[in-house]
Design a protein around this motif. Structure first.
Motif, PDB file in Angstrom:
ATOM      1  N   MET A   1       0.837  -1.199   0.000  1.00 52.41           N
ATOM      2  CA  MET A   1       0.000   0.000   0.000  1.00 52.41           C
ATOM      3  C   MET A   1       0.871   1.247   0.000  1.00 52.41           C
ATOM      4  SD  MET A   1      -2.885   1.296   2.764  1.00 52.41           S
ATOM      5  CE  MET A   1      -3.931  -0.143   2.510  1.00 52.41           C
ATOM      6  N   LYS A   2       0.362   2.316  -0.620  1.00 55.77           N
ATOM      7  CA  LYS A   2       1.027   3.603  -0.518  1.00 55.77           C
ATOM      8  C   LYS A   2      -0.015   4.700  -0.391  1.00 55.77           C
ATOM      9  CE  LYS A   2       1.597   4.782  -5.429  1.00 55.77           C
ATOM     10  NZ  LYS A   2       2.614   5.168  -6.449  1.00 55.77           N
ATOM     11  N   LEU A   3       0.430   5.862   0.023  1.00 56.16           N
ATOM     12  CA  LEU A   3      -0.438   7.019   0.170  1.00 56.16           C
ATOM     13  C   LEU A   3      -0.243   7.956  -1.019  1.00 56.16           C
ATOM     14  CD1 LEU A   3       0.249   7.851   3.928  1.00 56.16           C
ATOM     15  CD2 LEU A   3      -1.580   6.423   2.992  1.00 56.16           C
ATOM     16  N   VAL A   4      -1.315   8.619  -1.411  1.00 51.36           N
ATOM     17  CA  VAL A   4      -1.250   9.672  -2.414  1.00 51.36           C
ATOM     18  C   VAL A   4      -1.924  10.902  -1.817  1.00 51.36           C
ATOM     19  CG1 VAL A   4      -1.835  10.419  -4.736  1.00 51.36           C
ATOM     20  CG2 VAL A   4      -1.301   8.003  -4.303  1.00 51.36           C
ATOM     21  N   TYR A   5      -1.151  11.966  -1.673  1.00 55.12           N
ATOM     22  CA  TYR A   5      -1.665  13.211  -1.114  1.00 55.12           C
ATOM     23  C   TYR A   5      -1.877  14.196  -2.255  1.00 55.12           C
ATOM     24  CZ  TYR A   5      -1.905  17.510   1.638  1.00 55.12           C
ATOM     25  OH  TYR A   5      -2.298  18.709   2.179  1.00 55.12           O
ATOM     26  N   ASP A  34       3.128   9.623  -2.420  1.00 53.78           N
ATOM     27  CA  ASP A  34       3.188  10.474  -3.604  1.00 53.78           C
ATOM     28  C   ASP A  34       2.482  11.779  -3.279  1.00 53.78           C
ATOM     29  OD1 ASP A  34       4.373   8.392  -4.956  1.00 53.78           O
ATOM     30  OD2 ASP A  34       2.610   7.891  -6.161  1.00 53.78           O
ATOM     31  N   VAL A  35       3.119  12.908  -3.592  1.00 55.99           N
ATOM     32  CA  VAL A  35       2.503  14.215  -3.415  1.00 55.99           C
ATOM     33  C   VAL A  35       2.167  14.767  -4.790  1.00 55.99           C
ATOM     34  CG1 VAL A  35       2.850  16.576  -2.613  1.00 55.99           C
ATOM     35  CG2 VAL A  35       3.679  14.657  -1.238  1.00 55.99           C
ATOM     36  N   VAL A 106       6.325  15.675   1.582  1.00 51.91           N
ATOM     37  CA  VAL A 106       5.250  16.196   2.432  1.00 51.91           C
ATOM     38  C   VAL A 106       5.765  17.341   3.293  1.00 51.91           C
ATOM     39  CG1 VAL A 106       3.776  15.657   4.405  1.00 51.91           C
ATOM     40  CG2 VAL A 106       3.848  14.110   2.448  1.00 51.91           C
ATOM     41  N   GLU A 107       6.916  17.164   3.901  1.00 46.92           N
ATOM     42  CA  GLU A 107       7.524  18.231   4.693  1.00 46.92           C
ATOM     43  C   GLU A 107       7.718  19.495   3.855  1.00 46.92           C
ATOM     44  OE1 GLU A 107      12.019  19.307   6.246  1.00 46.92           O
ATOM     45  OE2 GLU A 107      11.505  17.210   5.860  1.00 46.92           O
ATOM     46  N   LEU A 108       8.170  19.331   2.642  1.00 42.85           N
ATOM     47  CA  LEU A 108       8.491  20.478   1.801  1.00 42.85           C
ATOM     48  C   LEU A 108       7.244  21.197   1.303  1.00 42.85           C
ATOM     49  CD1 LEU A 108      11.446  18.862  -0.143  1.00 42.85           C
ATOM     50  CD2 LEU A 108      11.613  20.702   1.542  1.00 42.85           C
ATOM     51  N   VAL A 109       6.206  20.459   0.925  1.00 44.39           N
ATOM     52  CA  VAL A 109       5.012  21.146   0.423  1.00 44.39           C
ATOM     53  C   VAL A 109       4.269  21.848   1.549  1.00 44.39           C
ATOM     54  CG1 VAL A 109       4.795  19.620  -1.553  1.00 44.39           C
ATOM     55  CG2 VAL A 109       3.468  19.124   0.516  1.00 44.39           C
ATOM     56  N   LEU A 175      -5.388   9.645  -0.306  1.00 40.85           N
ATOM     57  CA  LEU A 175      -5.825   8.342  -0.799  1.00 40.85           C
ATOM     58  C   LEU A 175      -4.889   7.249  -0.312  1.00 40.85           C
ATOM     59  CD1 LEU A 175      -6.465   9.322  -4.529  1.00 40.85           C
ATOM     60  CD2 LEU A 175      -8.183   9.154  -2.711  1.00 40.85           C
ATOM     61  N   GLY A 176      -5.440   6.065  -0.184  1.00 41.00           N
ATOM     62  CA  GLY A 176      -4.650   4.868   0.010  1.00 41.00           C
ATOM     63  C   GLY A 176      -4.762   4.015  -1.243  1.00 41.00           C
ATOM     64  N   LEU A 177      -3.644   3.658  -1.833  1.00 40.21           N
ATOM     65  CA  LEU A 177      -3.629   2.805  -3.018  1.00 40.21           C
ATOM     66  C   LEU A 177      -3.066   1.450  -2.631  1.00 40.21           C
ATOM     67  CD1 LEU A 177      -4.141   5.511  -4.441  1.00 40.21           C
ATOM     68  CD2 LEU A 177      -2.543   4.802  -6.222  1.00 40.21           C
ATOM     69  N   ASP A 178      -3.874   0.423  -2.859  1.00 37.61           N
ATOM     70  CA  ASP A 178      -3.479  -0.941  -2.524  1.00 37.61           C
ATOM     71  C   ASP A 178      -3.717  -1.798  -3.757  1.00 37.61           C
ATOM     72  OD1 ASP A 178      -2.664  -3.177  -1.186  1.00 37.61           O
ATOM     73  OD2 ASP A 178      -4.432  -3.337   0.096  1.00 37.61           O
TER      74      ASP A 178
END
Length: 208
Positions: A1-5, A34-35, A106-109, A175-178
């Motif tokens: 799984m990964k996150l998409v912001y 992913d941002v 995420v920190e940078l945005v 989002l969570g992508l699985d």
């Protein structure tokens, strides 16, 4: 799984979500993130701060709901009113920072949004990304060069297309992508605890 912001640098609710998304990422370091820049104010949709009467009311609601700060630099910019929000330029800046340090996106945005919503700095100005890069300990010359490069423009357009492909129409969306499955973990506003609960539920539902 990964996150998409999926967010927009000129979206006040995305600014309000900054603390939550940072907490979620810090609590789940095993999940790639992913941002993606959403492209809220692009082309004919670019907007002067003074042109939208609802913005100040929305900012008050954002502060009440999230505690996010709208600082004196931003307040001066909003009061003057002529500043134009251009999400394409902001997306190029995000792409430049993301390219320079992908694991800290995420920190940078969230730092980029602080630069606008607290300090009142233009996200169309390369000096803003120089400042963000310097504060983050990155090579500022590399970031500025990337901001001006054709690659960042291509990356911004790719972000806007991906936003559409994901079906995201409001910001922020986490989002969570699985595999081929996509789950909405947050839309507009959520606490880190709420996102954690939704992630736990998804993990429990995963096929063994």
């Amino acid at each position: 799984m990964k996150l998409v912001y999926v967010f927009d640098a000129y979206c006040g609710w995305s600014h309000g979500f900054s603390a939550t998304v940072r907490q979620v990422v810090s609590r789940h370091p095993q999940l790639p993130v992913d941002v993606v820049s959403g492209g809220l104010f692009t082309g004919d949709r670019r907007m002067r701060l003074s042109a939208s009467g609802f913005i100040q009311d929305a900012n008050r609601r954002i502060t009440e709901s999230t505690g996010a700060e709208f600082g004196p630099g931003y307040q001066r910019l909003a009061a003057e009113g002529s500043f134009v929000m251009d999400s394409e330029a902001a997306a190029r800046g995000v792409a430049a920072l993301r390219r320079t340090s992908p694991t800290r996106a995420v920190e940078l945005v969230t730092a980029v949004q602080h630069a606008f919503y607290v300090d009142g700095l233009s996200l169309s100005d390369s000096s803003t990304y120089r400042q963000v890069a310097e504060q983050a300990g990155l090579n500022a010359d590399t970031v500025v060069a990337a901001f001006h490069s054709p690659e960042s423009r291509v990356a911004a357009e790719a972000d806007f297309r991906r936003t559409a492909e994901l079906g995201v129409t409001g910001f922020p969306t986490l989002l969570g992508l699985d595999g081929r499955r996509t789950f909405v973990l947050a839309s507009g506003h959520a606490t880190a605890a709420e996102v954690d609960q939704r992630l736990a539920a998804l993990t429990a539902q995963r096929p063994s």
